[in-house]
Design an enzyme around this catalytic site. Structure first.
Site, PDB file in Angstrom:
ATOM      1  CG  ASN A 170       6.213  -7.468   8.814  1.00 22.98           C
ATOM      2  OD1 ASN A 170       6.510  -8.621   9.118  1.00 22.98           O
ATOM      3  ND2 ASN A 170       5.269  -7.198   7.926  1.00 22.98           N
ATOM      4  N   PRO A 171       4.738  -6.025  11.592  1.00 21.40           N
ATOM      5  CG  PRO A 171       3.571  -3.998  11.733  1.00 21.40           C
ATOM      6  CD  PRO A 171       4.716  -4.665  11.025  1.00 21.40           C
ATOM      7  CB  CYS A 172       1.248  -9.214   9.396  1.00 19.30           C
ATOM      8  SG  CYS A 172      -0.186  -8.142   9.601  1.00 19.30           S
ATOM      9  N   PRO A 222       0.038 -10.849   4.153  1.00 16.97           N
ATOM     10  CG  PRO A 222      -0.674  -9.504   5.922  1.00 16.97           C
ATOM     11  CD  PRO A 222       0.564 -10.049   5.269  1.00 16.97           C
ATOM     12  CB  THR A 223      -2.510  -9.409   0.173  1.00 12.71           C
ATOM     13  OG1 THR A 223      -3.615 -10.263   0.419  1.00 12.71           O
ATOM     14  CG2 THR A 223      -1.296 -10.195  -0.308  1.00 12.71           C
ATOM     15  CD  GLU A 246       4.171  -9.707   6.322  1.00 13.15           C
ATOM     16  OE1 GLU A 246       3.851  -8.673   5.718  1.00 13.15           O
ATOM     17  OE2 GLU A 246       3.730  -9.993   7.444  1.00 13.15           O
ATOM     18  CB  THR A 290      -6.487  -2.669   1.688  1.00 14.34           C
ATOM     19  OG1 THR A 290      -5.151  -2.335   2.053  1.00 14.34           O
ATOM     20  CG2 THR A 290      -7.399  -2.413   2.871  1.00 14.34           C
ATOM     21  CB  SER A 329      -0.971   0.012   1.187  1.00 14.83           C
ATOM     22  OG  SER A 329      -1.998  -0.923   0.992  1.00 14.83           O
ATOM     23  CB  CYS A 368       8.229  -4.557   6.336  1.00 16.36           C
ATOM     24  SG  CYS A 368       6.869  -5.392   5.529  1.00 16.36           S
TER      25      CYS A 368
END
Length: 579
Positions: free
Chosen positions: A267-269, A410-411, A271, A413, A71, A87
């Protein structure tokens, strides 16, 4: 790369258009939108290419929704902000100067649209001595609260709130308090993960004691029963979805730059494992667009891998980093993360159930192909532009432009923009009502289910209304059994199948894989522990579970028909997804 439409039309869903209008398309000083989706993609293509001759192929891939970058690239390319990475990882050392320097850096990163990860494992525990003031330390959680509150008041890039990852090692004396923290409420801008090593996992398996070590002194403060801590971790994850687990030794076995230090955070998710002051930009190939005549178009996949690798590498050169240290380290290591989205949609088109052995084989084959072609493109880029500058500190021997190449994000949006399922997740519902702006509601139905239902002769409006009540087709008699197998939702798929899919992708992914292990509401704590143990055995780099109903703020409610979700709901773990 060949044009796959032959015109300038960008075919978007209504909700995709709403999301673009709300967050991505540029506006003038009066708040009026001043670009179309096609103009947005052209802006991004021109900015990233920077006159190197690939503008048209970049534009073609994006306008046909075959490939999309993260994004921040879509939002910020060719703008005064110009920050294109999603990230970041920042260091937290045991001093107020380090802590509040990182707090300032986090603020700048999140203002520019990035997400941040931290290891708080170097901070002295609560109650420990502070010699400079003759006082006592307040511990990692007190500082995490400050970071959380700061994130709360920073709207990323003027368009969204921030997201963070907090990691605390299992050996930290405050680990039990950390594990319990999110179940008690608060920390809404953070995902929590416990960093575990092989020694801890062996202690759990052998039911042995495990030492807790004061990071200030290096001394053992106490020993605890490893299995008891493991049980507590699983109980709290069952209760609220946090914490997840990061397998630190597995991550560092694949650290491409071991001479630069040990990786401690993501990073937050989850990956993207990174060294302190590293950043990474991500992009995803839309697998749902690659099925031609009931087969995967391997030639097109290869083209997109080469294109995506080139795009992400070029992005590093035109990126305007918010902090000079990050600019230097990112340009020296040139890490990128190319992955996929639309995996579940692709499987549906190929008539392969998500939990089948065939799905595992396809997952591994696709990722192997992506990794091989990404390496090939990185070699070609190195021949033209040079190796990444820190290659002498890495595991690569030469002819390599990027320290890492592949990531499964996670992709979020961007999968809505692409009109595809998220990342490698299963579908979360076959049909549902999506709230859009100004109180309007939009009924959505999986297009591949709709197509098959029409072809097989059991489609009706009444059927779709019934499905939208819960999102599932499991209890609907008129839907054939093979179709039910093909369109199982995330919480209908056994946890073991989720973990196996994650592991299949991880085998050929250099960074890590963002995947949520969904559990039904009646799942047990033992189910959580089994998923955690299985992920470790299968050499995943981390794991996150989510039991339906365990978070009060969740936006997917199955017991309140019709099934209604927020405008930007996907299956991303983070409640503040930055993708």
């Amino acid at each position: 790369m060949r044009d796959h439409t032959g015109d300038d039309e960008v075919k978007l869903t209504r909700n995709a258009m709403k999301v673009l209008e709300r967050r991505y398309l540029l506006r003038n000083g009066n708040g009026q939108i001043i670009e179309s989706p096609l103009q947005m993609f052209a802006r991004v293509a021109e900015a990233v290419d920077a006159g190197r001759g690939h503008r048209d192929e970049f534009l073609n891939a994006m306008k046909n929704l075959l490939f999309l970058p993260n994004s921040p690239t879509l939002m910020n390319a060719r703008t005064p902000l110009g920050q294109l990475s999603a990230c970041f990882v920042l260091p937290i050392h045991d001093s107020l100067n380090s802590i509040f320097t990182s707090l300032k850096e986090m603020a700048l990163i999140q203002q520019s649209g990035g997400g941040t990860g931290f290891s708080f494992s170097h901070l002295r525990p609560k109650g420990d001595v502070v010699r400079s003031t003759s006082g006592v330390a307040s511990g990692p959680l007190s500082f995490i609260r400050i970071f959380d509150a700061t994130t709360d008041v920073i709207k990323q890039g003027g368009r969204r709130r921030g997201a963070n990852m907090a990691v605390l090692n299992a050996s930290h004396p405050d680990i039990e308090e950390f594990i319990r923290a999110k179940a008690r409420g608060g920390f809404t801008n953070f995902n929590f993960s416990v960093g575990v090593d092989d020694a801890f996992m062996r202690a759990v398996e052998e039911k042995r004691e495990y030492p807790l070590i004061n990071p200030r002194s290096g001394e053992i403060t106490e020993t605890i029963n490893a299995e008891s801590l493991w049980n507590l971790l699983a109980e709290k994850a069952w209760e609220c979805g946090d914490p997840g687990i990061i397998f630190l030794d597995e991550i560092n076995r694949h650290n491409p730059l071991p001479k630069l230090g040990r990786i401690e955070a993501t990073n937050p998710c989850g990956e993207q494992p990174l060294l302190p002051h590293e950043s990474c930009n991500l992009g995803s190939i839309n697998l749902s667009k690659l099925v031609k005549k009931n087969e995967l178009d391997w030639e097109l996949l290869s083209e997109l891998v080469h294109l995506g690798t080139r795009f992400l590498d070029f992005t590093i050169d035109v990126n305007r980093f918010p902090i000079q240290k990050i600019a230097e380290k990112t340009r020296a290591n040139r890490k990128i993360g190319l992955g996929v989205m639309g995996f579940a949609d692709m499987l549906a088109q190929l008539a392969i159930p998500y939990e089948s052995t065939e799905a595992l084989s396809v997952a591994e084959e696709i990722m192997r192909e992506i990794q091989e072609h990404a390496e090939e493109e990185s070699r070609e880029l190195a021949e033209r532009y040079g190796d990444y500058p820190n290659i002498d500190k890495g595991i690569h021997k030469g002819n390599r432009r990027n320290a890492t190449l592949t990531t499964i994000a996670p992709t979020g949006t961007i999968s809505i923009i692409a009109g595809s399922s998220s990342g490698i997740e299963p579908i979360f519902a076959v049909s549902f009502i999506r709230k859009i702006l100004n109180g309007a509601e939009l009924r959505e139905i999986n297009p591949y289910f709709k197509k098959l239902a029409r072809e097989r002769g059991f489609y009706s409006n009444a059927l779709i209304e019934r499905i939208a009540e819960t999102g599932s087709i499991a209890g609907i008699p008129e839907v054939p059994r093979d179709i039910k197998e093909l369109f199982k939702t995330a919480i209908e798929i056994p946890p073991k199948a989720h973990v196996k899919i994650q592991a299949a992708f991880q085998r050929h992914t250099e960074n890590s894989v963002s995947k949520t292990i969904n559990l039904p509401q009646n799942a047990s704590v033992e189910d959580v522990k089994e998923a955690y143990s299985m992920a470790y055995r299968l050499k995943c780099k981390g794991i996150t579970v989510f039991r339906y109903g365990s978070k009060g703020e969740q936006v997917l409610h199955l017991k309140e028909p019709p099934l209604t979700v927020d405008p930007e709901y996907t299956s991303c773990r983070s409640t503040r997804c930055i993708y």
